[in-house]
Design a protein around this motif. Structure first.
Motif: not given
Length: 563
Positions: A269-272, A276-279, A326-330, A333-335
RNA sequence: GCGCCUGUAGCUCAGCCGGAUAGAGCAACUGCCUUCUAAGCAGUAGGCCGUGGGUUCGAGUCCCGCCAGGCGUGCCA
């Protein structure tokens, strides 16, 4: 941090190279041969380390392997090496036999490394995120989750042992359809309990498990029928919030009972909520990998090796799980900057592997940084019949049920006792028994036996001596040599387990080490032996104790001092 | 149909980069405790490594075909 097996291999290679170079220099062999490979022969009579140098060189040198072996072996200089002799055998193998030097070096290494024996720094402190279990918080955990839990935790430990900085993570799927369905199911049960079974139709794809009734009853106990007065969306939100807190709490409790602790519980839910998902989706769009069709937003996954394109935003405006993943794995690895992420997943999710990697490539992240440990599902057997596990039938055996009956040690060992590639047959009859049929006791017994023996000798004033005071050359008998060789294998086994993401290798190894000890124990008396021999055997015994303990602690299985 | 995984002793499974006579546990049978823990050890028996080709000094292991089983292939997650 020593590895006397790879050290012996290296030395073997170098001895052969030196000998071969001499042969080339004096003209007895043509130049151009490679180095060949070393390995440990299955048959002890074939030596302790074998080289296939002559077989590998036969073709390039255009000479029979045996002839090459004889010429090279004649030039071998074993002075000051780990080996005291070498022999030619079979088609042209050169077999090396360990001498006292190697035996002493091994016992010293284990003494010096102690608890660290078997560990290494080959991971170079890289940061790895290991995500495992991540059970849906829609109900209790299954036996499949139990396998994933043990596998993930053991894998994390093994990676730590080879020098990675590991973070254990649980992904809480607290958004999306399944969770919405959970709320609907609870509300239906709540109303049915209060107003009768016909008061509301149960959702077609709802959760039928008994625990949904439990949640409804708990809500009634806490809130009475007050939730009925709420506007439906508000009611569902309240119920969901309660159920998620409750279920995630139970999951944590069960995992803790199991000896599993996480660094992070990451909420979908944090991603939403944070956008972050939209981004992330916008990022994919910027690179031109999105298109609109039938009112939905699609990701051109076929450009990245997938069989078909995938929906990111459904026509109802909601993101798919895939977009969030996809957002979660980004994020990992990235954030958050992990060098590598490992997903421990049931094989029924193997399709995720290709899709997740495609998603990462689409936003410019190397797919190599995401790895998968896919395990085949647990095959539950009871009374000779397959029991199908399903969360929705409400009749599955839960992890919690299992832990009520079977010891944590047995569970942890059992679930890690097979390659991830094979179905794990879980026999309820066997798992529930706490006797010698269960292999964990075999390993633990070896440890307890050793502790008892060392304790008994200590009581008689005989203590374990420092390695440099014992003559390990006395440990040249068949079972003693086999045990020493087994001990030397441990660091390589840990390394292989980490490299192949297969921690069950530690189980296999421990069973073999225990067997080697039991054989030695039966063949070689310690207490009544001559003092020098006794000291050497006692030292060997203590080294075995240390190694068994190190391996068991990697699995978080206890190493009892008496049984 | 396509993709992933699996097929080795009666059962459950090992077999790492191709190597020497294919292993372990359980089940069956035979021995070993006045002696350091018998929850152990020693031994017997049990195999066309699914199948047919190929690669090479050499294949359970690598490549291709086929057969059988599990899983996946949703605007579910």
């Amino acid at each position: 941090m020593s590895n006397l097996l790879s050290a012996a291999f290296d030395q073997c290679q170098s001895l052969i190279k030196t000998a071969y170079d001499t042969c080339v220099a004096n003209g007895s062999l043509p130049a151009g041969a490679g180095t060949g490979d070393c390995d440990v022969p299955k048959e002890a009579s074939h030596g302790d380390v074998a080289s296939n140098f002559a077989l590998a060189a036969a073709r390039t040198l255009k000479l029979p392997p045996r002839a090459i072996a004889e010429v090279v072996a004649a030039q071998l200089n074993l002075h000051n090496s780990y080996f005291d002799r070498a022999a030619i055998a079979g088609a042209g193998f050169i077999n090396f036999f360990y001498g006292a030097g190697w035996r002493n070096a091994l016992l010293s290494a284990i003494e010096q490394d102690g608890q660290a024996y078997g560990r290494s720094d080959s991971g170079k402190c890289k940061r790895v995120n290991v995500e495992f279990v991540s059970a849906n918080p829609t109900g209790p955990m299954t036996l499949g989750n139990a396998r994933g839990g043990v596998l993930g935790d053991a894998l994390a430990s093994v990676l730590e042992a080879v020098g990675y900085e590991v973070s254990r993570e649980f992904y809480v799927n607290d958004a999306g359809n399944q969770v919405a369905m959970l709320a609907q199911s609870i509300r239906a049960r709540y109303i049915q309990r209060l107003k009768g079974a016909d008061a509301i139709e149960f959702p077609e794809k709802g959760y039928h498990g008994d625990d949904i009734w439990d949640v409804a009853d708990e809500l009634i106990a806490a809130r009475g029928d007050s939730l009925l007065a709420l506007y439906e969306p508000a009611c569902l939100a309240e119920m969901l919030s309660y159920a998620l807190t409750r279920n995630v709490g139970r999951i944590k409790t069960d995992l803790a009972r199991y000896g599993i602790e996480y660094n992070t519980f990451f909420h979908e839910s944090e991603l939403h909520n944070s956008g972050y998902v939209a981004e992330t989706l916008a990022l994919i769009g910027e690179k031109g990998h999105l298109y609109e069709q039938d009112g939905a937003t699609w990701f051109r996954a076929t450009s990245f090796g997938c069989e078909k394109d995938e929906v990111m935003v459904k026509s109802n405006g909601l993101y798919t799980y895939y977009a969030a993943d996809i957002a979660y794995h980004r994020n990992k690895l990235e954030t958050r900057g992990f060098d590598m992420a490992i997903d421990v997943l049931g094989a029924d999710h193997h399709g995720h592997a290709v899709r997740f990697r495609a998603g990462l490539e689409a936003i410019g992240l190397s797919a190599d940084r995401l790895q998968f440990a896919l395990y085949q599902l647990v095959h539950l057997v009871r009374d000779g019949e397959t029991v199908r596990m399903s969360k929705r039938t409400g009749k599955s055996i839960t992890l919690s049920d299992l832990l009520d009956e079977v010891s944590v040690d047995a569970c942890r060992f059992f679930f890690n006792n097979r390659s991830t590639d094979t179905h794990l047959e879980f026999d309820m009859g066997l798992a529930v028994r706490e006797d010698s049929d269960n292999p964990v006791y075999y390993v633990q017994y070896a440890h307890a036996r050793i502790c008892s023996l060392i304790g008994k000798l200590q009581g008689e004033g005989v203590t374990v001596a420092p390695a440099d005071t014992v003559d390990a050359g006395l440990l040249s008998g068949e079972t003693e040599t086999a045990l020493l060789k087994a001990l030397a294998l441990y660091p390589s086994e840990v390394a292989t387990a980490a490299a192949t993401l297969q921690p069950y290798r530690i189980n296999r190894y421990l069973m073999e080490l225990a067997a080697s000890y039991h054989k030695f124990y039966n063949a070689c008396r310690i207490k009544e032996a001559e003092p020098a021999t006794r000291a050497a055997r006692l030292k060997l015994t203590d080294a075995t104790r240390q190694t068994l303990k190190n391996g068991l602690s990697l699995l978080k299985v206890s190493a009892p001092e008496s049984m």
